[in-house]
Design an enzyme around this catalytic site. Structure first.
Site, PDB file in Angstrom:
ATOM      1  N   ASP A 103       1.003  -1.155  -0.104  1.00  0.00           N
ATOM      2  CA  ASP A 103       0.099   0.062  -0.034  1.00  0.00           C
ATOM      3  C   ASP A 103       0.941   1.330  -0.002  1.00  0.00           C
ATOM      4  O   ASP A 103       2.226   1.021   0.196  1.00  0.00           O
ATOM      5  CB  ASP A 103      -0.939   0.069   1.188  1.00  0.00           C
ATOM      6  CG  ASP A 103      -1.783   1.211   1.329  1.00  0.00           C
ATOM      7  OD1 ASP A 103      -2.308   1.557   0.040  1.00  0.00           O
ATOM      8  OD2 ASP A 103      -2.215   1.735   2.320  1.00  0.00           O
ATOM      9  N   SER A 104       0.300   2.360  -0.172  1.00  0.00           N
ATOM     10  CA  SER A 104       1.091   3.693  -0.186  1.00  0.00           C
ATOM     11  C   SER A 104       1.469   3.976   1.294  1.00  0.00           C
ATOM     12  O   SER A 104       2.670   4.829   1.413  1.00  0.00           O
ATOM     13  CB  SER A 104       0.185   4.951  -0.691  1.00  0.00           C
ATOM     14  OG  SER A 104      -1.054   4.953   0.116  1.00  0.00           O
TER      15      SER A 104
ATOM     16  N   TYR B 200      -0.884   8.410  -2.645  1.00  0.00           N
ATOM     17  CA  TYR B 200      -0.992   8.230  -3.874  1.00  0.00           C
ATOM     18  C   TYR B 200      -2.216   8.873  -4.631  1.00  0.00           C
ATOM     19  O   TYR B 200      -2.251   9.109  -5.809  1.00  0.00           O
ATOM     20  CB  TYR B 200      -1.103   6.744  -4.284  1.00  0.00           C
ATOM     21  CG  TYR B 200       0.191   6.007  -3.972  1.00  0.00           C
ATOM     22  CD1 TYR B 200       1.458   6.352  -3.702  1.00  0.00           C
ATOM     23  CD2 TYR B 200       0.418   4.564  -4.468  1.00  0.00           C
ATOM     24  CE1 TYR B 200       2.500   5.822  -3.685  1.00  0.00           C
ATOM     25  CE2 TYR B 200       1.622   3.793  -4.494  1.00  0.00           C
ATOM     26  CZ  TYR B 200       2.532   4.263  -3.889  1.00  0.00           C
ATOM     27  OH  TYR B 200       3.639   3.869  -3.991  1.00  0.00           O
ATOM     28  N   GLY B 201      -3.250   9.113  -3.680  1.00  0.00           N
ATOM     29  CA  GLY B 201      -4.685   9.487  -4.488  1.00  0.00           C
ATOM     30  C   GLY B 201      -4.630  10.805  -4.990  1.00  0.00           C
ATOM     31  O   GLY B 201      -5.417  10.883  -5.931  1.00  0.00           O
TER      32      GLY B 201
ATOM     33  N   CYS C 141      -4.302  -1.293  -1.810  1.00  0.00           N
ATOM     34  CA  CYS C 141      -4.390   0.177  -2.187  1.00  0.00           C
ATOM     35  C   CYS C 141      -5.534   0.370  -3.340  1.00  0.00           C
ATOM     36  O   CYS C 141      -5.221  -0.197  -4.433  1.00  0.00           O
ATOM     37  CB  CYS C 141      -3.101   0.716  -2.710  1.00  0.00           C
ATOM     38  SG  CYS C 141      -3.187   2.663  -3.083  1.00  0.00           S
ATOM     39  N   ASN C 142      -6.789   1.037  -2.911  1.00  0.00           N
ATOM     40  CA  ASN C 142      -7.506   1.236  -4.056  1.00  0.00           C
ATOM     41  C   ASN C 142      -7.183   1.916  -5.328  1.00  0.00           C
ATOM     42  O   ASN C 142      -7.429   1.699  -6.530  1.00  0.00           O
ATOM     43  CB  ASN C 142      -8.736   1.928  -3.573  1.00  0.00           C
ATOM     44  CG  ASN C 142      -9.481   0.924  -2.542  1.00  0.00           C
ATOM     45  OD1 ASN C 142     -10.421   0.227  -3.064  1.00  0.00           O
ATOM     46  ND2 ASN C 142      -8.952   0.843  -1.380  1.00  0.00           N
ATOM     47  N   THR C 143      -6.019   3.033  -5.113  1.00  0.00           N
ATOM     48  CA  THR C 143      -5.671   3.867  -6.003  1.00  0.00           C
ATOM     49  C   THR C 143      -4.836   3.116  -7.106  1.00  0.00           C
ATOM     50  O   THR C 143      -4.912   3.374  -8.450  1.00  0.00           O
ATOM     51  CB  THR C 143      -4.854   5.027  -5.524  1.00  0.00           C
ATOM     52  OG1 THR C 143      -5.594   5.648  -4.546  1.00  0.00           O
ATOM     53  CG2 THR C 143      -4.191   5.982  -6.859  1.00  0.00           C
TER      54      THR C 143
ATOM     55  N   GLU D 135      -2.768   8.479   8.550  1.00  0.00           N
ATOM     56  CA  GLU D 135      -1.328   8.606   8.425  1.00  0.00           C
ATOM     57  C   GLU D 135      -0.961   9.404  10.120  1.00  0.00           C
ATOM     58  O   GLU D 135       0.222   8.864  10.696  1.00  0.00           O
ATOM     59  CB  GLU D 135      -0.780   9.066   7.400  1.00  0.00           C
ATOM     60  CG  GLU D 135      -0.719   8.637   6.135  1.00  0.00           C
ATOM     61  CD  GLU D 135      -0.377   7.064   6.258  1.00  0.00           C
ATOM     62  OE1 GLU D 135       0.807   6.811   6.892  1.00  0.00           O
ATOM     63  OE2 GLU D 135      -0.442   6.204   5.144  1.00  0.00           O
TER      64      GLU D 135
ATOM     65  N   CYS E  91     -10.832   2.750   0.042  1.00  0.00           N
ATOM     66  CA  CYS E  91      -9.284   3.085   0.229  1.00  0.00           C
ATOM     67  C   CYS E  91      -9.263   2.327   1.628  1.00  0.00           C
ATOM     68  O   CYS E  91      -9.961   2.207   2.584  1.00  0.00           O
ATOM     69  CB  CYS E  91      -9.073   4.324   0.604  1.00  0.00           C
ATOM     70  SG  CYS E  91      -7.464   4.899   1.412  1.00  0.00           S
ATOM     71  N   THR E  92      -8.160   1.532   1.819  1.00  0.00           N
ATOM     72  CA  THR E  92      -7.665   0.777   2.926  1.00  0.00           C
ATOM     73  C   THR E  92      -7.395   1.346   4.105  1.00  0.00           C
ATOM     74  O   THR E  92      -7.173   0.711   4.994  1.00  0.00           O
ATOM     75  CB  THR E  92      -6.540  -0.411   2.420  1.00  0.00           C
ATOM     76  OG1 THR E  92      -5.484   0.516   1.963  1.00  0.00           O
ATOM     77  CG2 THR E  92      -6.992  -1.498   1.417  1.00  0.00           C
ATOM     78  N   HIS E  93      -7.109   2.800   3.959  1.00  0.00           N
ATOM     79  CA  HIS E  93      -7.062   3.567   5.121  1.00  0.00           C
ATOM     80  C   HIS E  93      -8.542   4.011   5.943  1.00  0.00           C
ATOM     81  O   HIS E  93      -8.624   3.842   7.104  1.00  0.00           O
ATOM     82  CB  HIS E  93      -6.441   5.063   4.694  1.00  0.00           C
ATOM     83  CG  HIS E  93      -5.144   5.045   4.566  1.00  0.00           C
ATOM     84  ND1 HIS E  93      -4.584   4.604   3.361  1.00  0.00           N
ATOM     85  CD2 HIS E  93      -4.059   5.539   5.023  1.00  0.00           C
ATOM     86  CE1 HIS E  93      -3.261   4.773   3.081  1.00  0.00           C
ATOM     87  NE2 HIS E  93      -2.968   5.174   4.215  1.00  0.00           N
TER      88      HIS E  93
END
Length: 269
Positions: free
Chosen positions: A11-12, A43-44, A74-76, A154, A186-188
């Site tokens: 992931d980012s 990344y988005g 990471c969805n992006t 983050e 989004c995995t966040h």
């Protein structure tokens, strides 16, 4: 590549740890190598060309460590680089959170209106709309970009007054829309689940967490390929591109387990 080879997840940043946690629960014997691109998050807001370049660098890093499967957490990246990653990996299976999340959302056939939240890149790509309509071409979809949630995650600000106000602002689009389910694109975003439920004020709205779905898909795929690790191991190795100590603090708080070493990996530019 054999049963004892690790699963690669990337992931980012820290958001992909939602996938790590789900995979650890579903596949406790499997070794996991995780890469968080903390030097280049988020990344988005970046271009598709840049995202594809980053994703292929990380894919090469994981392949060099003989992973038996790669999970794009990471969805992006799933929206922008999935096809390129699949081409680069050859026989190594690649699963992604957009396919997993869309499939999970369609497990509720009575749902006629699905909401999606994600980064600017994910929402702009319309990847969820395309994936969902492969299952049902008549379902209504309402999507909204929520770019500030990634940097909040983050920083560990997921369940406070600031997070609630920002989530409330983003979810205004869904007020009165009668959505049946909301995909956390989004995995966040699963880190904000409690805040999102509080803001929605509707317990009947199904929150779709693609981390749980991709873990289930990984288990089935490895079983089909006879690559499940039957021996007790479950080692977790973590790599980041910057700020390992900060990442470790957030990761341990989120995963609820000690992470003895977070390694720095310099990717070839």
């Amino acid at each position: 590549m054999d049963c004892s080879s690790p699963i690669g997840i990337f992931d980012s940043g820290i958001g992909g740890l939602t996938v790590v946690k789900a995979v650890q629960n579903a596949l406790p014997n499997e070794d996991i190598i995780y890469f968080g691109d903390t030097a280049r998050v988020p990344y988005g807001i970046k271009s598709e060309h840049t995202i594809r370049s980053y994703a292929l660098q990380i894919t090469e890093f994981l392949m060099d460590r003989d992973v038996k499967m790669i999970l794009i957490a990471c969805n992006t990246v799933s929206a922008s680089a999935r096809d390129g990653i699949q081409k680069a990996t050859g026989d190594i299976p690649v699963l992604d959170v957009i396919t997993a999340g869309s499939k999970a959302a369609m497990q509720f056939p009575h749902h006629k209106h699905i909401g999606v939240i994600g980064t600017l890149a994910t929402i702009g790509s319309k990847a969820y709309e395309e994936a969902i309509r492969q299952y049902n071409g008549e379902v209504e979809i309402t999507a909204e970009a929520c770019p500030m949630l990634v940097p909040l995650a983050e920083e560990g600000w997921t369940d406070n007054e600031i997070a609630e106000q920002i989530v409330k602002k983003y979810l205004q689009k869904f007020e009165g829309s009668d959505i049946d389910s909301l995909i956390l694109g989004c995995t966040h975003y699963p880190l904000f689940t409690n805040t999102i439920r509080k803001v929605l004020h509707d317990p009947d709205i199904e929150i779709v967490d693609s981390a749980l779905s991709i873990a289930s898909m990984a288990k089935k795929k490895l079983g089909d390929l006879q690559l499940l690790n039957d021996e007790q191991s479950g080692n977790f190795n973590c790599y980041v591109s910057d700020r390992p100590q900060r990442f470790r603090e957030l990761a341990e708080r989120f995963l609820g387990q000690d992470i003895p070493n977070v390694h720095i990996a310099q990717l070839q530019q």
